[in-house]
Design a protein around this motif. Sequence first.
Motif, PDB file in Angstrom:
ATOM      1  N   CYS A 150     -84.226 -35.455 108.271  1.00  0.00           N
ATOM      2  CA  CYS A 150     -83.481 -36.637 107.808  1.00  0.00           C
ATOM      3  C   CYS A 150     -83.317 -36.649 106.293  1.00  0.00           C
ATOM      4  CB  CYS A 150     -84.166 -37.915 108.286  1.00  0.00           C
ATOM      5  SG  CYS A 150     -83.769 -38.370 109.985  1.00  0.00           S
ATOM      6  N   VAL A 210     -82.975 -33.971 104.480  1.00  0.00           N
ATOM      7  CA  VAL A 210     -81.884 -33.032 104.217  1.00  0.00           C
ATOM      8  C   VAL A 210     -80.544 -33.703 104.494  1.00  0.00           C
ATOM      9  CG1 VAL A 210     -80.798 -30.891 104.968  1.00  0.00           C
ATOM     10  CG2 VAL A 210     -83.274 -30.975 104.636  1.00  0.00           C
ATOM     11  N   ARG A 211     -80.462 -34.412 105.629  1.00  0.00           N
ATOM     12  CA  ARG A 211     -79.212 -35.119 105.950  1.00  0.00           C
ATOM     13  C   ARG A 211     -78.892 -36.165 104.896  1.00  0.00           C
ATOM     14  NH1 ARG A 211     -78.936 -38.638 111.348  1.00  0.00           N
ATOM     15  NH2 ARG A 211     -80.166 -40.019 110.002  1.00  0.00           N
ATOM     16  N   ARG A 212     -79.933 -36.855 104.405  1.00  0.00           N
ATOM     17  CA  ARG A 212     -79.711 -37.867 103.375  1.00  0.00           C
ATOM     18  C   ARG A 212     -79.128 -37.253 102.108  1.00  0.00           C
ATOM     19  NH1 ARG A 212     -84.498 -41.209 100.425  1.00  0.00           N
ATOM     20  NH2 ARG A 212     -84.567 -39.256  99.239  1.00  0.00           N
ATOM     21  N   GLY A 213     -79.538 -36.017 101.810  1.00  0.00           N
ATOM     22  CA  GLY A 213     -78.991 -35.340 100.649  1.00  0.00           C
ATOM     23  C   GLY A 213     -77.505 -35.086 100.767  1.00  0.00           C
ATOM     24  N   ILE A 214     -77.018 -35.056 102.011  1.00  0.00           N
ATOM     25  CA  ILE A 214     -75.593 -34.832 102.245  1.00  0.00           C
ATOM     26  C   ILE A 214     -74.837 -36.151 102.367  1.00  0.00           C
ATOM     27  CG2 ILE A 214     -73.916 -33.825 103.846  1.00  0.00           C
ATOM     28  CD1 ILE A 214     -76.162 -31.847 104.663  1.00  0.00           C
ATOM     29  N   SER A 215     -75.392 -37.087 103.158  1.00  0.00           N
ATOM     30  CA  SER A 215     -74.665 -38.319 103.478  1.00  0.00           C
ATOM     31  C   SER A 215     -75.103 -39.516 102.633  1.00  0.00           C
ATOM     32  CB  SER A 215     -74.862 -38.669 104.952  1.00  0.00           C
ATOM     33  OG  SER A 215     -76.219 -39.056 105.186  1.00  0.00           O
ATOM     34  N   GLY A 216     -76.303 -39.434 102.055  1.00  0.00           N
ATOM     35  CA  GLY A 216     -76.826 -40.578 101.298  1.00  0.00           C
ATOM     36  C   GLY A 216     -77.523 -41.607 102.156  1.00  0.00           C
ATOM     37  N   ARG A 238     -81.374 -45.865 102.275  1.00  0.00           N
ATOM     38  CA  ARG A 238     -81.693 -44.444 102.100  1.00  0.00           C
ATOM     39  C   ARG A 238     -83.051 -44.067 102.681  1.00  0.00           C
ATOM     40  NH1 ARG A 238     -79.371 -41.182  98.543  1.00  0.00           N
ATOM     41  NH2 ARG A 238     -81.383 -40.339  97.834  1.00  0.00           N
TER      42      ARG A 238
END
Length: 388
Positions: free
Chosen positions: A190, A192-198, A125
């Motif tokens: 990234c 923000v993307r992590r909040g979606i994809s983990g 993560r």
Amino acid sequence: MPETASNLPLRGLRVLDFAQFLAGPVAALRLSDLGAEVIKIERPQGGDLCRSMVVNDQRLEGDSLVFHTFNRGKKSVAADLKQPADLEKIRALVATADVMIHNFRPGVMERIGLGYDTVRDLNPRIVYGAVSGYGTTGPWRDKPGQDLLVQSLSGIAWLSGNANDGPVPTGFAMLDVATAGNLVQGILACLVRRGISGKGGLVEVDLLSSAIDVTFEQFTCFLNDNEQQPRRHETGNANPYQPAPYGLYQASDGWFAFAMTPLAKVAELLGSAEIGAFPQAQAFSHLNEIKRIVAAICATKPVQHWLDILEPAGIWCAPVLDWPGFVKTDGFAALDPVQTIRTPSGAAARTTRCPIRLDGQALHNSAPAPLLGADTAAVFDSLQTARA
């Protein structure tokens, strides 16, 4: 921490700052301003080299003012990454982090054992931010990535100054600050993307790319002008691609800036038939001749005389202020951009605040930079507590 720490958007995020000098630490500083916990990883012997950097004898009872400027509000963990025991503790800390930033030369972190692939295996993560001077490939990858050197290599130094001057760099580390901003943008994207994809990600920025990016307007003109070197103006150069009268002009008691203005309007306001004889279409092709005429007229009266004529007519213009003059202005006071930090030794220093406002409120943080290793025990003890 800032007074609004509980409401800041990055509260709860942990950032590991392995960087030194400016671009990496400034990016980590901005994340701290926005609420993240930033832990600076430093060598036990001397720490960040900025701790010993003194500019114009600016010290705070033995501390480096420069170091406090880049590292206020952070924590410090002292660890020797060449020692297996310390490296293992840092690896355990990496597993708890959301963001990691470094500005070692390409390949160094891989040799230490903290390259992106290794860190991603430890913590899928994590958002991994890497700063370099010239990117990770190519013949310049191992050159020292220092702001003045990159300004020199990138052509920026040939944009400022007048035509008969030598190269003129900026008087501050423009590219370090721009690179820090690029890194923060990439990290936040990234996250923000992590909040979606983990999943985390790798963000790579470099000073040379930032040099090209900050000059994208002029560089695009260059690329579409048969790649001819831009011709700096003989007088009042401020942007080689802007027509007359755009530039800085000396009045009888100071300087002022004259932005984009139709030549007919310039001729009318300055009372110059000579300028009025030039069609607008010649504002660029005859710019040096026009600007010499403008400069000669402007030199005859004080700055305020010209502002009183130009501003009521809707002309974009402004006095050229030095810092003592700037800080006395109402515009400076309205922004309230200065805050005071108090160092661990008790010395007070004035510095700038975060330039971002959130929900109508300016962000202040009076915490100083940490003493070397001040948080080592507490941070590593917290890992043991978490494992238990």
